[in-house]
Design a protein around this motif. Structure first.
Motif, short mmCIF file in Angstrom:
data_model
loop_
_atom_site.label_atom_id
_atom_site.label_comp_id
_atom_site.label_asym_id
_atom_site.label_seq_id
_atom_site.Cartn_x
_atom_site.Cartn_y
_atom_site.Cartn_z
N ALA A 1 0.87 -1.18 0.00
CA ALA A 1 0.00 0.00 0.00
C ALA A 1 0.90 1.22 0.00
N ASP A 2 0.38 2.27 -0.52
CA ASP A 2 1.17 3.47 -0.74
C ASP A 2 0.27 4.65 -0.42
N GLY B 1 -14.63 -5.18 4.01
CA GLY B 1 -14.09 -4.19 4.95
C GLY B 1 -12.71 -3.64 4.62
N GLY B 2 -12.12 -4.04 3.53
CA GLY B 2 -10.79 -3.54 3.18
C GLY B 2 -10.84 -2.14 2.59
N ILE B 3 -9.72 -1.43 2.68
CA ILE B 3 -9.61 -0.10 2.06
C ILE B 3 -8.93 -0.25 0.72
N VAL B 4 -9.52 0.26 -0.31
CA VAL B 4 -8.92 0.22 -1.64
C VAL B 4 -8.30 1.58 -1.96
N GLU B 5 -9.00 2.63 -1.64
CA GLU B 5 -8.48 3.96 -1.95
C GLU B 5 -9.16 4.98 -1.06
N ILE B 6 -8.37 5.92 -0.58
CA ILE B 6 -8.92 7.06 0.15
C ILE B 6 -8.36 8.32 -0.49
N GLN B 7 -9.21 9.24 -0.79
CA GLN B 7 -8.78 10.55 -1.28
C GLN B 7 -9.51 11.59 -0.46
N ILE C 1 -5.06 13.52 1.81
CA ILE C 1 -4.63 12.14 2.01
C ILE C 1 -4.96 11.37 0.74
N GLN C 2 -3.99 10.68 0.20
CA GLN C 2 -4.24 9.78 -0.93
C GLN C 2 -3.64 8.44 -0.57
N ALA C 3 -4.49 7.48 -0.32
CA ALA C 3 -4.00 6.15 0.07
C ALA C 3 -4.51 5.14 -0.94
N THR C 4 -3.65 4.28 -1.40
CA THR C 4 -4.00 3.35 -2.47
C THR C 4 -3.49 1.96 -2.16
N ALA C 5 -4.37 0.99 -2.29
CA ALA C 5 -3.94 -0.40 -2.18
C ALA C 5 -3.25 -0.80 -3.47
N GLU C 6 -2.04 -1.32 -3.39
CA GLU C 6 -1.33 -1.64 -4.62
C GLU C 6 -1.63 -3.05 -5.08
N ALA D 1 -14.60 19.95 3.68
CA ALA D 1 -13.68 18.88 3.31
C ALA D 1 -14.49 17.88 2.51
N ASP D 2 -13.80 17.16 1.66
CA ASP D 2 -14.46 16.28 0.72
C ASP D 2 -13.58 15.04 0.62
N ALA D 3 -14.16 13.88 0.81
CA ALA D 3 -13.34 12.66 0.77
C ALA D 3 -14.08 11.58 -0.01
N ASN D 4 -13.34 10.84 -0.80
CA ASN D 4 -13.89 9.71 -1.52
C ASN D 4 -13.28 8.44 -0.96
N PHE D 5 -14.14 7.50 -0.65
CA PHE D 5 -13.67 6.24 -0.08
C PHE D 5 -14.07 5.09 -1.00
N VAL D 6 -13.09 4.27 -1.35
CA VAL D 6 -13.39 3.07 -2.13
C VAL D 6 -13.08 1.89 -1.21
N LEU D 7 -14.12 1.16 -0.86
CA LEU D 7 -13.96 0.11 0.15
C LEU D 7 -14.52 -1.21 -0.39
#
Lengths: 238, 238, 238, 238, 238, 238
Positions: free
Chosen positions: C185-186, D195-201, C200-205, D185-191
């Motif tokens: 993850a990055d 329950g895993g996190i794929v992407e957070i912006q 915050i930009q978090a990405t599962a690789e 604030a504005d956040a996009n969550f791809v889950l």
């Protein structure tokens, strides 16, 4: 020795057809042997933005080649969506060459657009274009004087250009395609009627060449341009 | 008389920093006074399509300038979506200059890509780039010899470049920006270590110049390049 | 365990070289280990059209990478004729990050253009660019205060950025290329000096990661940014 | 308090219309309130070049918006001749999000192209597009299983996305345009479904936000995605 | 009544100059009064990809206009970086028109590229281009028969085109620019030597026109094309 | 005989859904069988530059197709970076067709932008787009009358379009894709409610066709358009 049978310092058959275009303010179909270029000059009563308020004008040039002006077809630049580096280099050279014999203050805040379109290419298209463009530009500027928009012709000298090269070890004048494609060195000279240098572009095609070789080319060019400026005057009746 | 206080035939402070890049097969940060250019050479084990099956290789070059390498910011070419005519003209010149001292048959069917990126510009970026690229190219080619991929260095001579110009009526060597922007004539010379001419580009900036002036510029360039090729050798330890 | 031998929460060797550019109103060469980014700030006394008449200014950013900044050569965006999606994403991020610590009303109707050019890339170029751009921006804004064009510095906080990731199952701070290319993850964190979150930009690789993993990354980032803002202040002498 | 009258943690009216397209191998018209996105999945029996010979496949996505999907007309990207940075950012995000729940080895050397076209936009188009694309992708992959081209569905989990934000000081779920345009604030969550996190912006729109605020957003997103994956299953009848 | 003094059903002075180009396999400078178009045909021994393996060939066409072919200068498409919609419409029409009289199976897997470049424009450039292209194409195809590459000419009929329009209430044949720019309706007819219709494009310029008007235009076109195909045969000596 | 089982002169199932868009000033989802086009009309209170000061307005149109509107996916024009010639041809046709029934003086110096986006394509997308655009345009113009911005509706007639073709030797009305792809001739007719001709585009697909065939197509089109204008009125409640 030359494929065309010409002597080393012999130009091709040179023809100027001023006033070729029905619409342009100035125009000239110029032919250096099998190289035919249609040059037109368009007057715009507005200088480019960077000259706004300076009282000076501008000469700019564009260059193009019909797709089948050449032995094998060349892709159309309009279809490819961009001009090649070669095209841009040539049109910048044409513009600089013409501006070198202009008094842009006398021209005033207007712009002359030169278009050089190669109808048929047999070597030396850029030098042919410069030499013909002078005639088209002269016509356009004369029309401004005739209409009393300008008090005098804003030109300080004549300008013409010719290519020279080292072909099979010999300096030769006015390369045609057969020579150009195998020459050891290739140089374009833009010179004025009174003997000034406007631009020199000399390029080693295979291996570096010597200073004496270069001087021989410059001498040939001087002779060639002297003939060309005479023919320009004859074509313009001046 | 010169803004920098240099004598008419004095180069700026010249520095070569070979091996500047951590990744490139060859590289050199070259500085002509305030003009700083990072040159890298990348080896590709594939020749361009038009050489396929000929046994010959190729050298090609690209040129760029950081947006704030200049006094005022220049638009980023990547953002504008195209390279200017000036950029294309320069990168074609760099490629031709380097190929003039190459034996492309010995190089074999591979391509070396030269990248010249101007980090800071104070006049003469194209001549600085050619001079530094020779060092980067030499490094990259040496690495091929060291790895026994090539039996010998495929270079036939050294090459370096320098600009000269007529500044306030005097021929001067190695123009900086202050001189370049007001010079009456501006010429770039690409010459070899053994005295050959690779390329000459001379341009009248305001009005045509004379043949004697041109000869003075060529002589200055010859002197300058003699110094530059010595510094290249020193930087490369050859 | 880390390829570089660093501890899990250890930053690379961080260096700021403010005032690197001879011409720009603000500049900083910033190095996070082998990642070197030249950041410049250019002041334009004109806001973008959408702000005309609002009294507010703008910060915008552009990002580029020299073709051989990377292990293998990357195509030059100017030659390809367009910027990649990645480049656009990064430059939008840099702009947003800097605007988050600005009072654009105080800046007034002018624009600061940030240019971030990656000279050498070894992971984390976008976070390095943000962290160095703050320094370049600070310099440029200070110059406006010094010249009495602005009464006060239009900044509300410091901003810095760092990447974190899950590498071989462990949360680590400030990924270099060797880690980045194999991380599970990055995440990139843009945080302020006073502890606020800007981006915050978090990405599962490879596969999704868990919330506890994410919290560990955020904690590492907080520690890293605390160090970075200290180094920024030291570099700026504030 | 919310312009729509929804509670803080209430999703908009969510509708999936799988099989909307007559031609595509998979498709879904998905509606999050007034945001309507047509997602299609096209199977190509050829992987992209960089995967040739690896046995692995790929999922890629493109995103577009009809010019009048928005309050005021947006220029058509095809007419402008390039996609905006925003578009490229979104289509890269959609592709990454879907790949995170794929086993690309099982997919084999083929590519699924996802097209997400926004017919009407009322906030949250990217999260709506991801959520609907999962359904279109599932349909397309199922068709490969039905035709015995694949032995099993190459998916490892479900994926859905939702936006959250701080609106007038409160964390709220699934922003519509009225909220999005003024959120702090504005956040996009791809889950994922498990329950895993794929992407957070997450992006501060006006000023930096705090860690507790961020945690509140993540919690809301988790609740929202739990509902969305249930609705996806219902739409697909699985 | 017509500005040119022609009768309602009178063509302009029509001239064909086959073999105009020194290099092209087929060529024709065609003049309809003041409209001059250079048409060339280039043979490529490779069909376009979509015909690979079908045994069939293709005819494609490109169209361009010199910048000063017109009263006022038109921007050069190569400089603008793209072809206008009008240009693309015309070149598609030329290609379709020529293919309609070809037996592409007999042509075999090769492609003929037609280039139509307008040297001077005085109305009706597209119909002039089609009519001249037939001659250039015939020449190119004949050369393939002469060289025994083809056993027979792969053409099934002649094709020519002419414009008609409603000018000051009267149906007139072969509009020149003065008529075209004020006509109430404008129609282009592409017809064959044996009387078939290849293409009709009729457009109301100001207000809709009636069916009887349309029929009058079609009748005029028929008469005009009968003359044109006779002149084509005469030019080709067939 | 027709693949769909329709009689030779039978239209497909035609549906108009005016007001489809939440935001546009005028809109219509129009369906000719399996061909679905979303037409929107956007009012801009500014005429294009070439009309400045004339008191006249303008109608312009853009056309697009979703990538998977077709049997196999078509590349997205925004991603390719340019519109195809076909797209440009169609959008020019839509604009001309609508302007033919407008009184642009009454419209005044404003512009209506029509967007036609094909959601699903089954033949006849351009004629469907014209027919639906009339409804969207009518709605937008009515809104200007309702708001007293215009005193009267600036339309002089209704306009609708339909395709006809020769399919297996028979003239048929309103081709669907199965017919269109194998038709011997294909014609698009844009006609007005009162019987005027706005535009005819007739093309031989395989070999030239006869005048009687053409007349049969025109007659069918007339019948079809009579039905279509009735349905337009019904949809608009006028």
């Amino acid at each position: 020795m030359r494929p065309s049978g010409r002597s080393l310092s012999q130009l091709r058959d040179i023809r100027f057809e001023p006033g070729f275009s029905k619409y342009a303010e100035g125009s000239c179909m110029v032919r250096f042997g099998g190289t035919h270029v249609l040059c037109t000059a368009t007057i715009e009563e507005k200088a480019p933005p960077f000259l706004k308020g300076t009282g000076s004008g501008w000469i700019t040039a564009e260059y193009g080649m019909l797709p089948r002006a050449t032995h094998t077809r060349t892709d159309r630049e309009a279809a490819r969506g961009k001009q090649t580096g070669r095209t841009q280099e040539i049109q910048r050279l044409i513009g600089r060459s013409l501006r070198a014999v202009m008094d842009l203050k006398i021209l005033g805040e207007r712009q002359i657009r030169i278009d050089c379109d190669v109808i048929q290419a047999d070597g030396g298209t850029r030098t042919t274009a410069i030499t013909g463009s002078y005639v088209a530009l002269y016509q356009a500027l004369s029309s401004l004087v005739e209409k009393d928009i300008l008090k005098q012709l804003p030109m300080t000298d004549q300008v013409a250009a010719v290519s020279c090269g080292i072909y099979e070890g010999h300096p030769v004048l006015d390369l045609d395609y057969a020579e150009d494609s195998t020459a050891e060195a290739d140089a374009n000279f833009v010179l004025t009627g009174r003997g000034g240098i406007v631009e020199i572009q000399a390029t080693a095609e295979k291996s570096p060449f010597s200073e004496p070789d270069f001087h021989a080319l410059l001498e040939l060019a001087r002779e060639g341009v002297d003939v060309l400026v005479g023919l320009q005057r004859k074509a313009l009746g001046i």
